[in-house]
Design an enzyme around this catalytic site. Structure first.
Site, mmCIF file in Angstrom:
data_model
loop_
_atom_site.group_PDB
_atom_site.id
_atom_site.type_symbol
_atom_site.label_atom_id
_atom_site.label_comp_id
_atom_site.label_asym_id
_atom_site.label_seq_id
_atom_site.Cartn_x
_atom_site.Cartn_y
_atom_site.Cartn_z
ATOM 1 C CD GLU A 1 8.004 -4.886 -12.335
ATOM 2 O OE1 GLU A 1 8.087 -4.391 -11.197
ATOM 3 O OE2 GLU A 1 8.320 -4.256 -13.373
ATOM 4 C CG ASP B 1 9.049 -1.749 -0.719
ATOM 5 O OD1 ASP B 1 9.056 -0.577 -0.310
ATOM 6 O OD2 ASP B 1 9.229 -2.046 -1.921
#
EC number: 3.2.2.9
Length: 232
Positions: A12, A197
């Protein structure tokens, strides 16, 4: 404007570093901070590490050392709703803990005594993306995002969370802790997440497969926020 940005993991923050100009790296204990510019903004990007305590410490470091006008929490999340798919960007309006329970003392599930039952995020940013949802291909911007110190990865866990928090759209491990610190110090917070996910039995594999793509998606939208923050 001084803007703090918090990302939990390398994937990130590495993507976010690419949108900061002329940055220098500083280290506070184990926390890496990248200090630079984006146009007229002073930007302070910190890698918090995973989980609520790490995120709280990182938030406090930003506030104590750099006194940001706004904090952005950017990161991945697991979907709790079938209409949210991998890669979708969400900007939730509120966040709370799913692993806090003082209901026996009259508090709402997820509520810390002395704090609201849910932490709200910067209303202006929500309104901006609501008006521009089609332009930026935002799938969903309303709803509640949950935080706790578990990577949710089982179908049964999804059922439990949805029963306890019917309005929840996604789950992750940092945003509520960041929101609690921001609330305490009256710092506006923006939460932006991308679905890595579906929080199900395949969540671990899907997260590993998708985290690089998700981080790229997030960096694009953080850049949009930085470009428009003054107008918001």
């Amino acid at each position: 404007m001084k803007i703090g940005i918090i990302g939990a993991i390398n994937q990130e923050t590495e993507r976010l570093k690419k949108i900061i100009h002329f940055y220098i790296e500083k280290k506070i204990n184990t926390y890496k901070i990248y200090i630079g510019k984006f146009k007229s903004h002073d930007v302070f990007l910190i890698k918090s590490g995973i989980g609520k305590v790490s995120a709280s410490v990182a938030t406090m470091i930003l506030i104590d050392l750099y006194k940001p006008d706004t904090i952005i929490n950017s990161g991945s999340a697991g979907s709790l709703q079938s209409f949210l798919k991998i890669g979708d960007i969400i900007i939730p309006k509120k966040t709370c803990y799913y692993d806090v329970d003082l209901t026996n003392f009259g508090y709402t599930r997820g509520q810390i005594p002395g704090y609201p039952k849910e932490f709200t995020v910067n209303e202006k940013i929500c309104n901006f993306f609501k008006k521009n949802a089609d332009k930026y291909q935002l799938k969903y911007i309303k709803g509640l995002i949950l935080s706790g110190d578990t990577f949710v990865r089982e179908n049964e866990s999804i059922k439990i969370l949805k029963k306890q928090f019917p309005s929840a759209i996604a789950v992750e491990m940092e945003s509520s802790a960041i929101a609690q610190v921001c609330y305490k110090f009256n710092i506006p917070l923006i939460i932006i997440k991308s679905i890595s996910d579906e929080s199900d039995n395949n969540a671990t594999v899907n997260f590993k497969e998708n985290i690089d793509f998700v981080s790229y998606q997030l960096s694009k939208f953080v850049k949009i926020i930085l470009e428009n923050l003054i107008d918001m």
